[in-house]
Every structure is written in C-alpha cells, then in structure tokens.
Design an enzyme around this catalytic site. Structure first.
Site, PDB file in Angstrom:
ATOM      1  CG  HIS A   1      29.096  11.020  36.032  1.00  0.00           C
ATOM      2  ND1 HIS A   1      28.355  10.977  34.974  1.00  0.00           N
ATOM      3  CD2 HIS A   1      30.307  11.139  35.811  1.00  0.00           C
ATOM      4  CE1 HIS A   1      29.636  11.031  33.659  1.00  0.00           C
ATOM      5  NE2 HIS A   1      30.787  11.084  34.497  1.00  0.00           N
TER       6      HIS A   1
ATOM      7  CD  GLN B   1      41.373  13.269  31.154  1.00  0.00           C
ATOM      8  OE1 GLN B   1      41.385  14.129  32.053  1.00  0.00           O
ATOM      9  NE2 GLN B   1      40.439  12.205  31.253  1.00  0.00           N
TER      10      GLN B   1
ATOM     11  CG  MET C   1      25.223   3.576  33.014  1.00  0.00           C
ATOM     12  SD  MET C   1      24.122   4.631  33.833  1.00  0.00           S
ATOM     13  CE  MET C   1      22.582   3.682  34.027  1.00  0.00           C
TER      14      MET C   1
ATOM     15  NE  ARG D   1      35.528   8.850  25.322  1.00  0.00           N
ATOM     16  CZ  ARG D   1      36.010   8.999  26.449  1.00  0.00           C
ATOM     17  NH1 ARG D   1      35.740   8.507  27.516  1.00  0.00           N
ATOM     18  NH2 ARG D   1      37.392   9.930  26.195  1.00  0.00           N
TER      19      ARG D   1
HETATM   20  P1  AMP Z   1      34.245  11.026  33.487  1.00  0.00           P
HETATM   21  O1  AMP Z   1      33.090  12.094  33.402  1.00  0.00           O
HETATM   22  O2  AMP Z   1      33.821   9.940  32.569  1.00  0.00           O
HETATM   23  O3  AMP Z   1      35.630  11.359  33.685  1.00  0.00           O
HETATM   24  O4  AMP Z   1      33.888  10.244  34.979  1.00  0.00           O
HETATM   25  C1  AMP Z   1      34.026  10.893  36.159  1.00  0.00           C
HETATM   26  C2  AMP Z   1      34.026   9.806  37.440  1.00  0.00           C
HETATM   27  O5  AMP Z   1      32.864   8.923  37.383  1.00  0.00           O
HETATM   28  C3  AMP Z   1      35.247   8.800  37.167  1.00  0.00           C
HETATM   29  O6  AMP Z   1      35.587   8.585  38.417  1.00  0.00           O
HETATM   30  C4  AMP Z   1      34.671   7.684  36.421  1.00  0.00           C
HETATM   31  O7  AMP Z   1      35.363   6.429  37.191  1.00  0.00           O
HETATM   32  C5  AMP Z   1      32.989   7.657  37.265  1.00  0.00           C
HETATM   33  N1  AMP Z   1      32.244   6.628  36.129  1.00  0.00           N
HETATM   34  C6  AMP Z   1      32.091   6.993  35.120  1.00  0.00           C
HETATM   35  N2  AMP Z   1      30.937   5.897  34.487  1.00  0.00           N
HETATM   36  C7  AMP Z   1      30.987   5.320  35.572  1.00  0.00           C
HETATM   37  C8  AMP Z   1      29.926   4.051  35.944  1.00  0.00           C
HETATM   38  N3  AMP Z   1      29.254   3.571  35.030  1.00  0.00           N
HETATM   39  N4  AMP Z   1      29.664   3.756  37.121  1.00  0.00           N
HETATM   40  C9  AMP Z   1      30.549   4.433  37.943  1.00  0.00           C
HETATM   41  N5  AMP Z   1      31.373   5.361  38.086  1.00  0.00           N
HETATM   42  C10 AMP Z   1      31.580   5.848  36.946  1.00  0.00           C
END
Ligand code: AMP
Length: 282
Positions: free
Chosen positions: A37, A61, A184, A187
């Site tokens: 993030h 979702q 990363m 979860r």
């Molecule tokens: P989330 O909080 O899991 O919905 O993720 C929020 C944003 O962070 C989304 O655009 C994800 O694709 C991105 N994201 C999550 N994990 C990673 C990672 N390991 N590397 C780069 N971006 C990430």
C-alpha cells in the site's frame, strides 16, 4: 492529515481543492496497511498536489462472510503511518455512509470476469466496481493508484473507466514482496510464521514457470511445472493457476498471438485465501 468520514463534507473539500487547481491522487485500500500500500501512496505523493487514501472494508465485495468478519484491522497504526508519510486526507466512511441502502445495481464485465477471481468469487467484481465508482464520484481524483497484485481488479476498473467515460488516470504499481518472495497482503497477518514461509513457495512456483516461458518453453509445460512444484506442499491448496493474455485476461490457447502473458495463482494456506501473479514478456 485530515480524516474525512462523510461524503457531502468530502465533496465540498474536493470542490475547494479543484477550484485551487490542485491535482488529486487517490489510493483506495481496505486498511491493515503494508509496504505494498505504501508504495502506491508514495507514488501518489510524488505525482499529485493532494493525496487521499481511503480505508474501507467493502462488505459487498466479500462473497465469504468469514473472510469479511476476520479481515485484519489496524486502524490506529494505519493512520499513524499515513500521517508520517505526509498524506493529506484519509477518507474512512462507515458502511452506513456508503450504503444507506443496499445497492440494487449490478455491474458485469463479460469475458473479464469469466476467469480466475470472477469465476471463483461470484459477485466480487460487481462489488469492487460499485465501491470504486462511488469513491471516484465522491473524491473526483485526477489519478488513482492500484497494485498489479490484483491485476484482474485493475483490468475491471480500466474497463469501467473506459466504458463509462470516467475522467481519471489509472496507474498500476508493481507487486511488493517479502524477502522470501511472498506477495505482501493484509491477509498474510492471519498466517502463522510457518504458513508465511510455506506461502512463499507460491511466488517460487510462478518464477519457475516464468523462467521456463522466457527460455522458450511451451505454455502448458510451464503451467504444469508450477502446479507440480506446488503439489509438493500439502499445506498449499491451489484454487487456480492460469496462464492468460495480459491484455484481456483471455486464457492462453495454441492460437494466442500475444507475447505478453500473465500467470495468476489463487489458493489457500491455513484457510487464508492468497493471490499472486507474474507478468511474462516473451
Ligand atoms: P487492499 O487493501 O488489499 O484492497 O489493496 C489496496 C491496493 O493496494 C490495491 O490496489 C492492491 O492491488 C494494492 N496492493 C495490495 N498488496 C500489494 C502489494 N503486495 N504490492 C503492491 N500493491 C499492493
């Protein structure tokens, strides 16, 4: 850093920023922030006058209620981190603010959701698209940042932006990994230390298949090698491992012309659903 929780108040702040000609970068997240993030946030801070991070665990979702209920939450740490980074606003609405009533709209994405996450998580992408559209409408960003980790999600959002003529540039950022290669993810916090080590074999399998493809190996040979590699680890329960075209996520067949492919994984370790992918440019 200012905390925003109400849509109307946020809209009036945005109006002020726009009339002062400020560019707005948006980073949508579900919180439990990690370096993945942070990489999106840093990019937004560089490219825009104002950066808004959203933290919202979007109930519509989740097709698995337990996954929603147990979704990691570390709100105070998240806010401290974002403040230290120099983020301007955090939009963190209550569920009732975003969904005063259950939405009845349903968005579908044709072939883009017939594979992988779309196939295995019915309704997921409609829920994703609805929340992202709402965030775009409320916060009117010039640019929005998404991770390659959720590549299918980004393709869906690109399609929505194009089909509905939304005025926002989408920027994809690479996958940030642990030292052992594990992508990363919020979860990952639910995995034991041993689970995290075993889960790192997922990226090893993808890299192995990637290298086979780069060296001119057959598509089917590469996918099979990765599957066989993962079968050594009983703790990894593969849901899918699919090679698809990068452009439109169509499954790769003998007739596929493109040289840009992506190998995508989803599966479970210790009951936690993990995804990962690697882009292959032949
Ligand atoms: P989330 O909080 O899991 O919905 O993720 C929020 C944003 O962070 C989304 O655009 C994800 O694709 C991105 N994201 C999550 N994990 C990673 C990672 N390991 N590397 C780069 N971006 C990430």
């Amino acid at each position: 850093m200012k905390l925003l929780q109400e849509s109307d108040h946020s809209r009036s702040i945005i109006k002020g920023l726009k009339s002062a000609n400020k560019t707005i970068g948006l980073v949508p997240t579900m919180g439990a922030l990690h370096q993945g993030h942070i990489s999106l946030v840093r990019e937004s801070l560089i490219a825009n006058n104002v950066t808004i991070v959203t933290i919202f665990v979007n109930p519509i979702q989740f097709n698995n209620p337990e996954d929603f209920e147990k979704y990691p939450n570390s709100i105070q740490d998240d806010l401290d981190l974002l403040e230290d980074l120099g983020v301007d606003y955090v939009f963190m609405p209550a569920v009732s603010e975003m969904y005063a009533e259950d939405p009845i709209i349903n968005l579908s994405f044709g072939h883009l959701e017939k594979v992988m996450e779309g196939k295995h998580r019915p309704g997921h992408f409609s829920g994703v698209a609805i929340i992202v559209a709402k965030l775009f409408n409320i916060l009117a960003p010039d640019r929005a940042y998404f991770g390659q980790k959720d590549l299918q999600q980004l393709k869906i959002i690109e399609q929505m932006v194009s089909d509905l003529s939304m005025d926002v540039d989408l920027i994809m950022m690479p996958i940030i990994r642990e030292k052992n290669g594990l992508a990363m993810s919020s979860r990952n916090r639910r995995l034991s230390r041993q689970g995290q080590e075993i889960a790192s074999q997922i990226s090893s399998s993808l890299i192995m298949a990637h290298d086979i493809l780069i060296k001119g190996g057959e598509n089917s040979e590469a996918v099979l090698s990765a599957k066989v590699y993962l079968e050594q680890y009983q703790e990894i329960n593969t849901e899918y491992l699919e090679l698809v075209s990068y452009k439109d996520l169509r499954p790769v067949t003998a007739d596929t012309q493109t040289n840009r492919l992506v190998l995508c994984f989803a599966g479970y370790v210790e009951g936690i659903r993990l995804i990962d992918n690697v882009i292959v440019s032949k």
